[in-house]
Enzyme design. Structure first.
Site, PDB file in Angstrom:
ATOM      1  N   LYS A   1       0.846  -1.204   0.000  1.00  0.00           N
ATOM      2  CA  LYS A   1       0.000   0.000   0.000  1.00  0.00           C
ATOM      3  C   LYS A   1       0.880   1.253   0.000  1.00  0.00           C
ATOM      4  O   LYS A   1       0.650   2.180  -0.775  1.00  0.00           O
ATOM      5  CB  LYS A   1      -0.927  -0.004   1.227  1.00  0.00           C
TER       6      LYS A   1
ATOM      7  N   ASP B   1     -10.907   3.329   4.020  1.00  0.00           N
ATOM      8  CA  ASP B   1     -11.304   1.918   4.027  1.00  0.00           C
ATOM      9  C   ASP B   1     -12.828   1.778   4.018  1.00  0.00           C
ATOM     10  O   ASP B   1     -13.358   0.699   3.749  1.00  0.00           O
ATOM     11  CB  ASP B   1     -10.764   1.230   5.291  1.00  0.00           C
TER      12      ASP B   1
ATOM     13  N   GLN C   1      -4.325  -0.977   9.503  1.00  0.00           N
ATOM     14  CA  GLN C   1      -4.340  -2.353   9.001  1.00  0.00           C
ATOM     15  C   GLN C   1      -4.968  -3.292  10.034  1.00  0.00           C
ATOM     16  O   GLN C   1      -4.571  -3.294  11.201  1.00  0.00           O
ATOM     17  CB  GLN C   1      -2.900  -2.794   8.660  1.00  0.00           C
TER      18      GLN C   1
END
Ligand code: NAD
Length: 298
Positions: free
Chosen positions: A52, A119, A96
């Site tokens: 990422k 997200d 994460q």
């Protein structure tokens, strides 16, 4: 024989557009900023986070990575998220998952500023998606990528088509169902308690598998001509490649399913590469919104 929907190529198209639009935005004095936070040493998470951050740099973003030790306390993580919420150089915050057991994942997600929640897991963004308020929502990256793949084959309007989503997770199944609904499909969500799944699957013009069970969906579950989107990523033993070797397969028995499907996504090289590309797209969108500009459409 089915058309194979190439997720790698489509992800490159998305990233190419993100790069161009980033260059355009940067000229106005705004550089998209993405902060990725990881707690602990989970090897799979380390790989995801590294890719990422790498993609973000490649796009021309201001890319920041916070790697915190396993024993980081919940309050410490909350404080970091709040700091990133207040940082005008950061437009996207990604924590994460999974987090270590001693940290309340839900609390951390709800601490992220909904307007930086790239997200799409904050209740505000779940609500925006659920009410079809897509103009201001951040849509979770994996289903957003899956929809883009579907669009390539079926277009944006799925009126008259029936869609079956197998899996009801908050990360994939439910947001995917909402996106399909927003695109006018008639949607059924199936899960581990569904009766006669093969028969239900055979009714689908669009069949989405997000289960996490290797090759569970067999070829004869697929209606002739259906579009099959395989979100599953499962690692299975591959003794044919040598002792201890493994390979990735989806939730769909690809070789069988492609005989019936009109179009199908492969694993690897399908939905997987789209996820990170959509994270870049969401971060760019956030930066455009913050600058008061209309974000580009993907
Ligand atoms: P999850 O475990 O949270 O949810 C799985 C869902 O499948 C559940 O809703 C469950 O009810 C359903 N299910 C389980 N067994 C079933 C059965 N026998 N019949 C019908 N339904 C059943 O998983 P998730 O996070 O939604 O992920 C699903 C898959 O997608 C996994 O393989 C995961 O690795 C993959 N995934 C890929 C990406 C990506 O492409 N980047 C991102 C997220 C998840």
């Amino acid at each position: 024989m089915a058309e194979i929907i190439d997720g790698k190529a489509l992800a490159e198209d998305v990233v190419a557009k993100v790069k161009t639009e980033t260059a355009r935005l940067t000229e106005t004095g705004v550089t998209p900023g993405l902060a990725v936070v990881i707690v602990g040493e989970d090897p799979a998470s380390q790989v995801y986070v590294a890719s990422k951050s790498r993609r973000a740099k490649e796009c021309g973003f201001h890319s920041v990575q916070h790697s915190l030790p396993q024993e980081t306390g919940e309050e410490e993580l909350v404080a970091l998220v709040e700091e990133l919420n207040a940082d005008p150089a950061i437009h996207g915050i990604l924590v994460q998952l999974p987090l270590p057991k001693h940290i309340d994942e839900g609390r951390i997600i709800q601490t992220i500023d909904p307007d930086k929640d790239v997200d799409g897991f904050h209740f505000i963004n779940v609500g925006r998606l659920g009410t079809g308020t897509l103009g201001s929502a951040f849509v979770p990256c994996t289903p957003a990528g899956a929809m883009l793949m579907l669009e390539r084959v079926r277009g944006r309007d799925l009126s008259g088509l029936s869609a079956v989503v197998i899996g009801r997770s908050n990360i994939v199944g439910k947001p995917m169902a909402n996106l399909l609904l927003a695109a006018n499909a008639t949607v059924t969500i199936a899960h581990s308690r569904t009766k006669d799944l093969p028969a239900l699957a055979r009714t689908a013009d669009v069949l989405v598998a997000a289960v996490g069970r290797p090759e569970m969906i067999r070829g004869d579950w697929v209606k002739p001509g259906a579009t099959v989107i395989d979100v599953g990523i499962n690692r299975i033993p591959a003794p044919e490649k040598g002792e201890g070797k493994t390979r990735l397969v989806g939730d769909v028995a690809f070789a069988e399913a492609k005989e019936n499907a009109g179009a199908i996504t492969p694993v690897p090289g399908g939905v997987g590469p789209m996820t990170i590309a959509m994270l870049m797209a969401n971060t760019l969108t956030s930066a455009f919104r913050t600058a008061g500009l209309e974000p580009p459409a993907f």
